[in-house]
Scaffold this motif. Sequence first.
Motif, PDB file in Angstrom:
ATOM      1  N   ASN A 202       0.804  -1.228   0.000  1.00 39.40           N
ATOM      2  CA  ASN A 202       0.000   0.000   0.000  1.00 39.40           C
ATOM      3  C   ASN A 202       0.834   1.275   0.000  1.00 39.40           C
ATOM      4  OD1 ASN A 202      -2.463  -1.391   0.009  1.00 39.40           O
ATOM      5  ND2 ASN A 202      -2.338  -1.671   2.239  1.00 39.40           N
ATOM      6  N   VAL A 203       2.133   1.156  -0.276  1.00 43.81           N
ATOM      7  CA  VAL A 203       2.996   2.333  -0.369  1.00 43.81           C
ATOM      8  C   VAL A 203       3.348   2.551  -1.832  1.00 43.81           C
ATOM      9  CG1 VAL A 203       5.207   3.359   0.301  1.00 43.81           C
ATOM     10  CG2 VAL A 203       3.912   1.968   1.942  1.00 43.81           C
ATOM     11  N   LEU A 204       3.155   3.758  -2.349  1.00 38.84           N
ATOM     12  CA  LEU A 204       3.478   4.086  -3.735  1.00 38.84           C
ATOM     13  C   LEU A 204       4.997   4.026  -3.927  1.00 38.84           C
ATOM     14  CD1 LEU A 204       2.414   5.118  -6.503  1.00 38.84           C
ATOM     15  CD2 LEU A 204       2.862   7.449  -5.666  1.00 38.84           C
ATOM     16  N   VAL A 205       5.435   3.167  -4.830  1.00 38.62           N
ATOM     17  CA  VAL A 205       6.883   3.018  -5.041  1.00 38.62           C
ATOM     18  C   VAL A 205       7.311   3.436  -6.444  1.00 38.62           C
ATOM     19  CG1 VAL A 205       7.144   1.194  -3.334  1.00 38.62           C
ATOM     20  CG2 VAL A 205       6.572   0.603  -5.702  1.00 38.62           C
ATOM     21  N   GLY A 206       6.363   3.660  -7.334  1.00 39.75           N
ATOM     22  CA  GLY A 206       6.729   4.054  -8.688  1.00 39.75           C
ATOM     23  C   GLY A 206       5.548   3.944  -9.632  1.00 39.75           C
ATOM     24  N   ALA A 207       5.850   3.957 -10.913  1.00 41.20           N
ATOM     25  CA  ALA A 207       4.801   3.856 -11.930  1.00 41.20           C
ATOM     26  C   ALA A 207       5.391   3.203 -13.178  1.00 41.20           C
ATOM     27  CB  ALA A 207       4.217   5.229 -12.256  1.00 41.20           C
ATOM     28  N   VAL A 208       4.521   2.677 -14.010  1.00 35.89           N
ATOM     29  CA  VAL A 208       4.957   1.991 -15.237  1.00 35.89           C
ATOM     30  C   VAL A 208       4.087   2.434 -16.411  1.00 35.89           C
ATOM     31  CG1 VAL A 208       3.481  -0.011 -14.751  1.00 35.89           C
ATOM     32  CG2 VAL A 208       5.394  -0.246 -16.337  1.00 35.89           C
ATOM     33  N   SER A 209       4.727   2.598 -17.556  1.00 33.20           N
ATOM     34  CA  SER A 209       4.013   2.856 -18.812  1.00 33.20           C
ATOM     35  C   SER A 209       4.306   1.701 -19.765  1.00 33.20           C
ATOM     36  CB  SER A 209       4.478   4.163 -19.460  1.00 33.20           C
ATOM     37  OG  SER A 209       4.047   5.275 -18.724  1.00 33.20           O
ATOM     38  N   SER A 210       3.264   1.213 -20.422  1.00 35.65           N
ATOM     39  CA  SER A 210       3.455   0.199 -21.468  1.00 35.65           C
ATOM     40  C   SER A 210       2.779   0.713 -22.737  1.00 35.65           C
ATOM     41  CB  SER A 210       2.872  -1.151 -21.056  1.00 35.65           C
ATOM     42  OG  SER A 210       1.466  -1.081 -20.965  1.00 35.65           O
ATOM     43  N   TYR A 211       3.445   0.512 -23.890  1.00 34.97           N
ATOM     44  CA  TYR A 211       2.959   1.016 -25.177  1.00 34.97           C
ATOM     45  C   TYR A 211       2.913  -0.127 -26.183  1.00 34.97           C
ATOM     46  CZ  TYR A 211       4.382   5.578 -23.235  1.00 34.97           C
ATOM     47  OH  TYR A 211       4.542   6.691 -22.469  1.00 34.97           O
ATOM     48  N   ALA A 212       1.827  -0.233 -26.906  1.00 34.01           N
ATOM     49  CA  ALA A 212       1.711  -1.185 -28.023  1.00 34.01           C
ATOM     50  C   ALA A 212       1.527  -0.382 -29.303  1.00 34.01           C
ATOM     51  CB  ALA A 212       0.528  -2.124 -27.820  1.00 34.01           C
ATOM     52  N   ASP A 213       2.421  -0.588 -30.268  1.00 40.72           N
ATOM     53  CA  ASP A 213       2.360   0.133 -31.538  1.00 40.72           C
ATOM     54  C   ASP A 213       1.283  -0.496 -32.418  1.00 40.72           C
ATOM     55  OD1 ASP A 213       2.715   1.432 -33.908  1.00 40.72           O
ATOM     56  OD2 ASP A 213       4.858   1.055 -34.079  1.00 40.72           O
ATOM     57  N   VAL A 214       0.189   0.245 -32.666  1.00 43.95           N
ATOM     58  CA  VAL A 214      -0.922  -0.265 -33.478  1.00 43.95           C
ATOM     59  C   VAL A 214      -1.091   0.565 -34.737  1.00 43.95           C
ATOM     60  CG1 VAL A 214      -2.137  -1.244 -31.513  1.00 43.95           C
ATOM     61  CG2 VAL A 214      -2.561   1.140 -32.160  1.00 43.95           C
ATOM     62  N   THR A 215      -0.006   1.184 -35.180  1.00 44.96           N
ATOM     63  CA  THR A 215      -0.092   2.042 -36.372  1.00 44.96           C
ATOM     64  C   THR A 215      -0.623   1.279 -37.561  1.00 44.96           C
ATOM     65  OG1 THR A 215       1.820   3.257 -35.529  1.00 44.96           O
ATOM     66  CG2 THR A 215       1.223   3.629 -37.821  1.00 44.96           C
ATOM     67  N   THR A 216      -0.125   0.062 -37.802  1.00 39.32           N
ATOM     68  CA  THR A 216      -0.530  -0.717 -38.974  1.00 39.32           C
ATOM     69  C   THR A 216      -1.467  -1.854 -38.615  1.00 39.32           C
ATOM     70  OG1 THR A 216       1.450  -2.088 -38.732  1.00 39.32           O
ATOM     71  CG2 THR A 216       1.621  -0.195 -40.187  1.00 39.32           C
ATOM     72  N   GLU A 217      -2.000  -1.843 -37.434  1.00 32.48           N
ATOM     73  CA  GLU A 217      -2.906  -2.903 -37.006  1.00 32.48           C
ATOM     74  C   GLU A 217      -4.350  -2.500 -37.284  1.00 32.48           C
ATOM     75  OE1 GLU A 217      -2.085  -5.786 -35.738  1.00 32.48           O
ATOM     76  OE2 GLU A 217       0.062  -5.440 -35.595  1.00 32.48           O
ATOM     77  N   ASP A 218      -5.184  -3.491 -37.658  1.00 34.24           N
ATOM     78  CA  ASP A 218      -6.611  -3.246 -37.849  1.00 34.24           C
ATOM     79  C   ASP A 218      -7.358  -3.385 -36.529  1.00 34.24           C
ATOM     80  OD1 ASP A 218      -6.331  -2.866 -40.570  1.00 34.24           O
ATOM     81  OD2 ASP A 218      -6.558  -5.007 -40.999  1.00 34.24           O
ATOM     82  N   GLN A 219      -6.836  -4.188 -35.671  1.00 34.99           N
ATOM     83  CA  GLN A 219      -7.509  -4.379 -34.396  1.00 34.99           C
ATOM     84  C   GLN A 219      -6.713  -3.700 -33.295  1.00 34.99           C
ATOM     85  OE1 GLN A 219      -7.842  -8.562 -33.905  1.00 34.99           O
ATOM     86  NE2 GLN A 219      -9.409  -8.776 -35.482  1.00 34.99           N
ATOM     87  N   LEU A 220      -7.390  -3.017 -32.437  1.00 36.30           N
ATOM     88  CA  LEU A 220      -6.725  -2.257 -31.386  1.00 36.30           C
ATOM     89  C   LEU A 220      -6.931  -2.877 -30.005  1.00 36.30           C
ATOM     90  CD1 LEU A 220      -7.653   1.358 -32.549  1.00 36.30           C
ATOM     91  CD2 LEU A 220      -5.601   0.051 -33.018  1.00 36.30           C
ATOM     92  N   GLU A 221      -7.452  -4.160 -30.037  1.00 32.62           N
ATOM     93  CA  GLU A 221      -7.715  -4.767 -28.731  1.00 32.62           C
ATOM     94  C   GLU A 221      -6.412  -5.254 -28.113  1.00 32.62           C
ATOM     95  OE1 GLU A 221     -12.022  -6.584 -30.051  1.00 32.62           O
ATOM     96  OE2 GLU A 221     -10.570  -7.840 -29.025  1.00 32.62           O
ATOM     97  N   GLN A 222      -6.147  -4.838 -27.005  1.00 32.10           N
ATOM     98  CA  GLN A 222      -4.956  -5.240 -26.240  1.00 32.10           C
ATOM     99  C   GLN A 222      -5.411  -5.577 -24.820  1.00 32.10           C
ATOM    100  OE1 GLN A 222      -1.815  -5.538 -27.288  1.00 32.10           O
ATOM    101  NE2 GLN A 222      -2.345  -4.901 -29.358  1.00 32.10           N
ATOM    102  N   ARG A 223      -4.877  -6.663 -24.352  1.00 31.38           N
ATOM    103  CA  ARG A 223      -5.167  -7.006 -22.955  1.00 31.38           C
ATOM    104  C   ARG A 223      -4.523  -6.017 -21.990  1.00 31.38           C
ATOM    105  NH1 ARG A 223      -6.760 -12.201 -21.906  1.00 31.38           N
ATOM    106  NH2 ARG A 223      -7.106 -11.273 -19.872  1.00 31.38           N
ATOM    107  N   LEU A 224      -5.311  -5.593 -20.987  1.00 31.28           N
ATOM    108  CA  LEU A 224      -4.796  -4.611 -20.034  1.00 31.28           C
ATOM    109  C   LEU A 224      -3.756  -5.246 -19.121  1.00 31.28           C
ATOM    110  CD1 LEU A 224      -8.151  -2.945 -18.907  1.00 31.28           C
ATOM    111  CD2 LEU A 224      -6.586  -2.242 -20.705  1.00 31.28           C
ATOM    112  N   ILE A 225      -2.720  -4.469 -18.882  1.00 36.11           N
ATOM    113  CA  ILE A 225      -1.695  -4.908 -17.929  1.00 36.11           C
ATOM    114  C   ILE A 225      -2.076  -4.321 -16.566  1.00 36.11           C
ATOM    115  CG2 ILE A 225       0.749  -4.806 -17.350  1.00 36.11           C
ATOM    116  CD1 ILE A 225       1.351  -4.477 -20.281  1.00 36.11           C
ATOM    117  N   ARG A 226      -2.525  -5.217 -15.721  1.00 37.67           N
ATOM    118  CA  ARG A 226      -3.021  -4.738 -14.429  1.00 37.67           C
ATOM    119  C   ARG A 226      -1.970  -5.055 -13.360  1.00 37.67           C
ATOM    120  NH1 ARG A 226      -8.247  -3.509 -15.282  1.00 37.67           N
ATOM    121  NH2 ARG A 226      -9.245  -4.487 -17.084  1.00 37.67           N
ATOM    122  N   LEU A 227      -1.323  -4.018 -12.983  1.00 36.02           N
ATOM    123  CA  LEU A 227      -0.267  -4.184 -11.979  1.00 36.02           C
ATOM    124  C   LEU A 227      -0.793  -3.682 -10.622  1.00 36.02           C
ATOM    125  CD1 LEU A 227       2.741  -2.896 -14.086  1.00 36.02           C
ATOM    126  CD2 LEU A 227       2.046  -5.247 -13.702  1.00 36.02           C
TER     127      LEU A 227
END
Length: 581
Positions: free
Chosen positions: A95-120
């Motif tokens: 329960n102590v904030l220790v940091g943060a994370v960003s995750s990026y999926a490149d969907v420039t040429t993708e037709d589908q934008l569904e990505q499973r959420l990364i739940r940390l």
Amino acid sequence: MLRFFNDDQFIALMDILSQAVILVNDEAVVVGINRAAADLFRLDKNAVIGQPVAGLGISSPLPRVLRERVRLEMRREHHGEKVLIANHLPLFKENVLVGAVSSYADVTTEDQLEQRLIRLKGAGRVLDAIMENSYDGIWVMNGRGEVLMVSKSWERFSGISREEMIGKSVFDIVKQGYQTDSPAIHAIRERRPATIMYQTRTGKRALATSVPVFDEHGNIWRIISNIRDVTEMEELREKLEEAETTARRSEEELRLLRKAVLDIGEMVVQSKAMHELTELVAQIARADASVLLLGESGVGKGVVANLIHKLSPRCEGPFLKINCGAIPEHLIESELFGYEEGSFTGARKKGKLGMFELANKGTLFLDEIGEIPLALQPKLLQALEDRRIMRVGGTKPVELDVRVIAATNRDLKEMVDRDLFRADLYYRLNVIPVTIPPLRERPEDITPLGQYFLRYFNEKYGLEKRLSPGAISALNRYHWPGNVRELKHVIERTVVTTAGNTIHVRQLPPAVRGESGGNRPPGLPSLKQAREELEKRLITEALARYGSTHKAAAALGVAQPTIVRKAQKYKIRPGDAKLHH
């Protein structure tokens, strides 16, 4: 840097992910970045560690995530020309904030934008969350190749339960047939990253990379594999190749058909000989046996071949013709059987289909078969016997369903006797021999053929020419050494060169008028006529004197098939020989 960010297994796993990941501490200072993120944002992976994330020039919302302790999930973001699906999450430990994370999926040429959420929900669950939500399949193995972890995405892709894999050695997995190969085996043996294609027992195809992770003693500590499903991609590629092959087949077929001059209308049936020929053709067309068309040059062997095709069950398939005598010897093999890409200098980039493949499900007409090189005859025989061919430079046979009609104006049996033509190929082609009589032996066809060609060229050139009675008589008196082809060319020439609408005798070529160029005295036969008359008399006398074609041939110094053919040509019957005895 936080302790769990120092975990070697976690760092190696970050680098193999296709998703870009950036980790910051509770002061928004970068403490971790994987290779995908460095490549995506064009950052120096080592230089950014310890730098504030706000100074990276990527408009990161992580300072806000830390400040407001909010989760920013499934955001559609634009970075330059790239379109990304991003998740920005705070990280807590007890329960102590220790940091943060960003995750990026490149969907420039993708037709589908569904990505499973990364739940940390906590720093301790980072690895589990990635394994559960990664798009690509991920395996983690120890240094001996024993499976420690398998991502859920691999289970979905392969259709094989990951519980079956956990604890097994990759060597046993391959041996037991779960998949055809493993990049981890190559990585262990070669001690370096390995990328291969393999297939699972469920028929799925994968592109997989395994990276070995070494400990401080240089031993392989972990092996991390990234697996991507390429089954659909491979199927699409195969369909594309099939479509390109079909397109090339159609293109070549169209090109050849445009060049073809065969016209069923040229089959004029007036004489008894031609009536008998067409009845024979109608009968043999229904069978699928090889046909050998025999006759002098210009008698219409190509027209008869076309008629056989049109009356056969293959009439909906292609009808293609190749003149074996008109193609250079070094090119005829590639014309008949095609070639693979890079087979020789000057070859097309994607190779070329041969005439056999283009004629599949149809008929291939091999004109002037007697001119085919002796060295190529075994390959042609094998194609006829096995119903499959091998392209030049190819390694796999191509199964075919082609009917072959061959034609020649040469005495193939005599060529066999002189070792100029293979006997086995001759007998394979000569299943059904059909002899087409020369035009001079069916004079009843001269006038209707001449009138047919006259109508044809009148329509072609928009004219209304007609033949005078004298011109028709001259056409019927002429010997026609060039047969139907010569008659066709004579009619075209006179149609084009005659000024008026009536073609008179004087407009015909000198030879047809009986003048032989205007220099032969009246009453003398032409040299060709005299030679044929002498030939006929000598053969008749030899047959009468010796009583058999073999002895007559020996006496005249020629092969026995030549005597048989000449006797047929001059219609020498046994009774004629006895009369001259």
